[in-house]
Enzyme design. Structure first.
Site, PDB file in Angstrom:
ATOM      1  N   LYS A  25       0.823  -0.754   0.056  1.00  0.00           N
ATOM      2  CA  LYS A  25       0.058   0.251  -0.007  1.00  0.00           C
ATOM      3  C   LYS A  25       0.860   1.129  -0.107  1.00  0.00           C
ATOM      4  O   LYS A  25       1.881   1.450   0.751  1.00  0.00           O
ATOM      5  CB  LYS A  25      -0.661   0.265   1.665  1.00  0.00           C
ATOM      6  CG  LYS A  25      -1.542  -0.928   1.516  1.00  0.00           C
ATOM      7  CD  LYS A  25      -2.937  -0.860   2.764  1.00  0.00           C
ATOM      8  CE  LYS A  25      -3.844  -1.866   2.723  1.00  0.00           C
ATOM      9  NZ  LYS A  25      -4.683  -2.638   3.646  1.00  0.00           N
ATOM     10  N   TYR A  84     -12.617  -2.361  -3.222  1.00  0.00           N
ATOM     11  CA  TYR A  84     -13.089  -2.916  -1.838  1.00  0.00           C
ATOM     12  C   TYR A  84     -14.486  -2.210  -1.773  1.00  0.00           C
ATOM     13  O   TYR A  84     -15.122  -2.112  -0.736  1.00  0.00           O
ATOM     14  CB  TYR A  84     -12.341  -1.309  -0.831  1.00  0.00           C
ATOM     15  CG  TYR A  84     -11.076  -1.477  -1.055  1.00  0.00           C
ATOM     16  CD1 TYR A  84     -10.613  -3.027  -0.097  1.00  0.00           C
ATOM     17  CD2 TYR A  84     -10.094  -0.774  -1.073  1.00  0.00           C
ATOM     18  CE1 TYR A  84      -8.808  -3.179   0.430  1.00  0.00           C
ATOM     19  CE2 TYR A  84      -8.147  -0.851  -0.649  1.00  0.00           C
ATOM     20  CZ  TYR A  84      -8.679  -2.388   0.322  1.00  0.00           C
ATOM     21  OH  TYR A  84      -6.980  -2.481   0.303  1.00  0.00           O
ATOM     22  N   HIS A 109      -1.676  -5.630   1.553  1.00  0.00           N
ATOM     23  CA  HIS A 109      -2.831  -6.162   1.154  1.00  0.00           C
ATOM     24  C   HIS A 109      -2.958  -7.615   0.726  1.00  0.00           C
ATOM     25  O   HIS A 109      -1.819  -7.544  -0.127  1.00  0.00           O
ATOM     26  CB  HIS A 109      -3.604  -5.076  -0.198  1.00  0.00           C
ATOM     27  CG  HIS A 109      -4.816  -6.445  -0.397  1.00  0.00           C
ATOM     28  ND1 HIS A 109      -6.061  -6.116  -0.006  1.00  0.00           N
ATOM     29  CD2 HIS A 109      -5.577  -7.017  -1.527  1.00  0.00           C
ATOM     30  CE1 HIS A 109      -7.384  -6.428  -0.722  1.00  0.00           C
ATOM     31  NE2 HIS A 109      -6.670  -7.511  -1.651  1.00  0.00           N
TER      32      HIS A 109
HETATM   33  N1  UDP Z   1      -9.480  -0.682   7.336  1.00  0.00           N
HETATM   34  C1  UDP Z   1      -9.884   0.420   8.361  1.00  0.00           C
HETATM   35  N2  UDP Z   1     -10.253   0.743   9.373  1.00  0.00           N
HETATM   36  C2  UDP Z   1     -11.252  -1.463   9.706  1.00  0.00           C
HETATM   37  C3  UDP Z   1     -11.221  -2.391   8.861  1.00  0.00           C
HETATM   38  C4  UDP Z   1     -10.535  -2.076   7.719  1.00  0.00           C
HETATM   39  O1  UDP Z   1      -9.197   1.118   7.892  1.00  0.00           O
HETATM   40  O2  UDP Z   1     -12.123  -1.113  10.686  1.00  0.00           O
HETATM   41  C5  UDP Z   1      -9.107  -1.002   6.338  1.00  0.00           C
HETATM   42  C6  UDP Z   1      -7.167  -1.470   6.681  1.00  0.00           C
HETATM   43  O3  UDP Z   1      -6.384  -0.892   5.747  1.00  0.00           O
HETATM   44  C7  UDP Z   1      -7.760  -3.230   6.052  1.00  0.00           C
HETATM   45  C8  UDP Z   1      -8.545  -2.459   4.334  1.00  0.00           C
HETATM   46  O4  UDP Z   1      -9.640  -1.678   4.413  1.00  0.00           O
HETATM   47  O5  UDP Z   1      -6.815  -3.724   5.560  1.00  0.00           O
HETATM   48  C9  UDP Z   1     -10.337  -4.319   4.437  1.00  0.00           C
HETATM   49  O6  UDP Z   1     -10.433  -4.529   5.300  1.00  0.00           O
HETATM   50  P1  UDP Z   1     -10.448  -6.017   5.055  1.00  0.00           P
HETATM   51  O7  UDP Z   1     -11.175  -6.432   7.136  1.00  0.00           O
HETATM   52  O8  UDP Z   1     -11.037  -6.479   4.211  1.00  0.00           O
HETATM   53  O9  UDP Z   1      -8.953  -6.282   5.998  1.00  0.00           O
HETATM   54  P2  UDP Z   1      -8.067  -7.002   5.298  1.00  0.00           P
HETATM   55  O10 UDP Z   1      -8.375  -8.221   4.253  1.00  0.00           O
HETATM   56  O11 UDP Z   1      -7.233  -6.392   4.619  1.00  0.00           O
HETATM   57  O12 UDP Z   1      -6.664  -7.847   6.343  1.00  0.00           O
HETATM   58 MG    MG Z   2     -10.057  -7.764   3.321  1.00  0.00          MG
END
Ligand code: UDP
Ligand code: MG
Length: 138
Positions: free
Chosen positions: A9, A49, A115
């Site tokens: 990222k 997203y 990611h």
């Molecule tokens: N994220 C955030 N706050 C939250 C949850 C997620 O800023 O409460 C962001 C974080 O950068 C995360 C991304 O949104 O990596 C996508 O969320 P996800 O739950 O899919 O997590 P990941 O798959 O990236 O672990």
């Molecule tokens: Mg995710």
């Protein structure tokens, strides 16, 4: 053999962590099938997203992922979707296991460096947002 989509990222790129993070996957002997640096467009960010649309953190997430170049890649290897997630650690760096990428390089969820796709289906969908079929090296 399985493929996953991984992105360093904007915070990871700005902090000069690209080489170190690539090395972690290369040392694990995963194959790099595609790799590039790019500025994420709003359209790409929204597609990537889409599952998070409407959540409180969504606007901040879109600002974050479009705040500077990312390094996008497709990696290939045995059980790589789950293994890459395990190497990255939990979404929240404070909950990520010590030694994982997020625990090593990040402090907060809103700047968690990397990611990785959460399933084979997500991986296919996400790699098609960032790569043409012709960019994948067989
Ligand atoms: N994220 C955030 N706050 C939250 C949850 C997620 O800023 O409460 C962001 C974080 O950068 C995360 C991304 O949104 O990596 C996508 O969320 P996800 O739950 O899919 O997590 P990941 O798959 O990236 O672990
Ligand atoms: Mg995710």
């Amino acid at each position: 053999m399985e493929r996953t989509f991984v992105a360093i990222k904007p915070d990871g790129v700005k902090r000069g962590l690209v080489g170190e993070i690539l090395q972690i996957f290369e040392k694990r002997a995963y194959r790099i099938v595609a790799l590039k640096i790019l500025n994420v467009t709003d359209e790409q960010a929204q597609k990537h997203y889409e599952e998070h649309i409407g959540k409180p953190f969504y606007p901040g997430l879109i600002d974050y992922i479009t705040s500077g170049p990312i390094v996008a890649m497709v990696l290939e290897g045995e059980n790589i979707v789950n293994e890459a997630r395990r190497i990255m650690g939990s979404t929240d760096p404070n909950k990520a296991e010590i030694g994982t990428i997020r625990a090593t390089y990040a402090q907060i969820m809103q700047r968690n460096i990397i990611h990785g796709s959460d399933s084979v289906e997500s991986a296919k969908r996400e790699m098609s947002i960032y790569f043409d079929e012709s960019e994948l090296c067989e």
